[in-house]
Design an enzyme around this catalytic site. Sequence first.
Site, short mmCIF file in Angstrom:
data_model
loop_
_atom_site.label_atom_id
_atom_site.label_comp_id
_atom_site.label_asym_id
_atom_site.label_seq_id
_atom_site.Cartn_x
_atom_site.Cartn_y
_atom_site.Cartn_z
N CYS A 176 -2.04 9.16 2.78
CA CYS A 176 -1.80 8.65 1.43
C CYS A 176 -2.93 9.11 0.51
CB CYS A 176 -1.68 7.14 1.46
SG CYS A 176 -3.04 6.31 2.30
N GLU A 207 0.89 -1.18 0.00
CA GLU A 207 0.00 0.00 0.00
C GLU A 207 0.91 1.21 0.00
OE1 GLU A 207 -3.11 -0.09 -0.28
OE2 GLU A 207 -3.80 -2.02 0.47
P1 NAD Z 1 8.33 4.79 4.60
O1 NAD Z 1 8.25 4.04 3.34
O2 NAD Z 1 9.50 5.65 4.86
O3 NAD Z 1 8.24 3.81 5.85
C1 NAD Z 1 7.19 2.89 6.02
C2 NAD Z 1 7.65 1.77 6.91
O4 NAD Z 1 8.67 1.01 6.25
C3 NAD Z 1 8.26 2.20 8.24
O5 NAD Z 1 7.87 1.29 9.25
C4 NAD Z 1 9.75 2.08 7.97
O6 NAD Z 1 10.52 1.90 9.13
C5 NAD Z 1 9.80 0.85 7.09
N1 NAD Z 1 10.97 0.73 6.24
C6 NAD Z 1 11.81 1.70 5.80
N2 NAD Z 1 12.76 1.18 4.99
C7 NAD Z 1 12.52 -0.15 4.91
C8 NAD Z 1 13.12 -1.23 4.20
N3 NAD Z 1 14.19 -1.05 3.41
N4 NAD Z 1 12.61 -2.45 4.35
C9 NAD Z 1 11.52 -2.67 5.11
N5 NAD Z 1 10.88 -1.69 5.80
C10 NAD Z 1 11.37 -0.45 5.70
O7 NAD Z 1 6.95 5.60 4.66
P2 NAD Z 1 6.51 6.68 5.74
O8 NAD Z 1 7.33 7.91 5.47
O9 NAD Z 1 6.49 6.06 7.09
O10 NAD Z 1 4.99 6.94 5.30
C11 NAD Z 1 4.63 7.88 4.34
C12 NAD Z 1 4.37 7.25 2.99
O11 NAD Z 1 3.47 6.16 3.14
C13 NAD Z 1 3.70 8.19 2.00
O12 NAD Z 1 4.26 8.03 0.72
C14 NAD Z 1 2.25 7.73 1.99
O13 NAD Z 1 1.54 8.07 0.82
C15 NAD Z 1 2.40 6.26 2.20
N6 NAD Z 1 1.19 5.70 2.79
C16 NAD Z 1 0.45 4.82 2.03
C17 NAD Z 1 -0.71 4.30 2.53
C18 NAD Z 1 -1.55 3.34 1.72
O14 NAD Z 1 -2.33 2.63 2.32
N7 NAD Z 1 -1.42 3.28 0.43
C19 NAD Z 1 -1.13 4.63 3.82
C20 NAD Z 1 -0.35 5.49 4.57
C21 NAD Z 1 0.83 6.01 4.03
#
Ligand code: NAD
Length: 480
Positions: A285, A251
């Site tokens: 998001c 997502e």
């Molecule tokens: P992010 O991708 O930086 O982090 C998300 C999660 O992934 C965190 O728990 C982080 O620690 C983990 N992570 C980071 N690097 C990783 C790796 N290499 N391997 C595995 N896990 C890893 O996102 P964010 O900044 O926390 O959230 C914001 C983003 O999320 C925005 O782009 C937003 O649009 C998106 N978002 C999408 C949805 C959806 O349902 N489509 C919902 C909420 C947020």
Amino acid sequence: MGSIDTSFDVFNGFYNTINGQLSKTEKTRHGINPATGKPNPEVPVSTQQDVDNAVAAGKAAFQTWSKTPWAERKKAVLAFADALEEHAQDFGKLLTQEQGKPVQFAVQEAQTGVHWLRELSKIELKEEIVEEDAQKQVIVRYTPLGVTVGIVPWNFPIHLACGKIGPSLLTGNPIIIKPSPFTPYCNLKMGELAQKFFPPGVLQVLSGDDNLGPWLTAHPGPDKISFTGSTFTGKKVMESAAKTLKRVTLELGGKDPAIVTKNVDINSVAAKIATLAFLNSGQICLAIKRIYVHESIHDQFRDAMVAFTKTLKVGDGSEEGVFLGPVQNSMQYEKVKTFFSDIEKEKWTVAVGGKNEDKPGYFITPTIIDKPSDTSRIATEEPFGPIVPLMTWTDEDDVIARANNTKMGLGASVWSDDLKEASRIARQLDAGSVWVNTHLELDPNAPFGGHKESGVGYEWGIGGLRAFCNAQTLYLKKST
Ligand code: NAD
């Protein structure tokens, strides 16, 4: 819930939950209260050993949890939901302290998490007979995968964790939740609370630093990763999971358009659109991230949006009447501010906002950029903060093409009192969720996912539960 004791302290003591035990780590770290810049309490920094232990406990739990009758798994999930509801006020306060959102929205998020758990619990994956005659039966079954990992971002940690916990546990898969290092507190406490309702190893929560996510996705033990976060990280997760062919649900990010036709009540729609662009300080998001208003009503619509935006209070989420809390973390704050630095450089017209106060806390003034070009950064990138472009259109086919002209495809909306017009436009938008006269309203019974680079697969609804299962076709000949 009978005699189960649900009293626990939401605000103190943050531990991993591994194999039914609260567990500490040698190293700890802490998040920051984004409204004050002050440190929040210490939380565990999990090691590779903690990951190994949690995966092993999950695998052991799978042996019994996968065979536990659906009704019993459902009972446990519902009991957990009741306990979360009982503590929703405290979870809300803790969420404001770690995430920044105003406390009324934070409590609402905890209640939404409860609602998701309850609604998802109403779904059951039954065996389906797809073919039957005198000689044979063909039966489709949905069997649990194994141990799953739920990776959660920092914008809606409670709600999004519940959206993974429910489907995984109902379908018989123990889950390990990995919160964002920016917002580990509520998820750790949910893990602690859950131990009262689930056998050891069924619901575990690990907090850590930036190593933890990659350790979990690369580990040979888990069978599925349910990831919510940015498109950038989602690609890394898929790449890492590919090495062991783990199932993935991704997502990801969005750049949702809202198309406003000339057939609208201008004041009411302008207020709704501003609300849906600036809610959670734009860190959603599915926030509205591009507005296309019909040229003929642009001036009135812009003025109404500006007037409404001026009424939105920015401040510490624990204060009364605040609509926009701080942006969640310093990294995000600096990123959002780059769009403000572009205002002068790119000669954008500011309809409202445009300047941020120099004070502690990551506060951003809600800002509307009037008529930037379609190729500008503000019109093409996801700021994930309260700054939004307002563009105009005259030709219906053209605005549909512009709305679809992005690699993202998470959500989109059309606003019109002419339902024929609205529905005609809506059906041509390339996004996982499309709304008419609203945006962001989600339903736990409907699939939620992104088209294009906004995701792979989807969560929630019956298909969301199936995504935590293998499909098995049983060909049954009635005699030898
Ligand atoms: P992010 O991708 O930086 O982090 C998300 C999660 O992934 C965190 O728990 C982080 O620690 C983990 N992570 C980071 N690097 C990783 C790796 N290499 N391997 C595995 N896990 C890893 O996102 P964010 O900044 O926390 O959230 C914001 C983003 O999320 C925005 O782009 C937003 O649009 C998106 N978002 C999408 C949805 C959806 O349902 N489509 C919902 C909420 C947020």
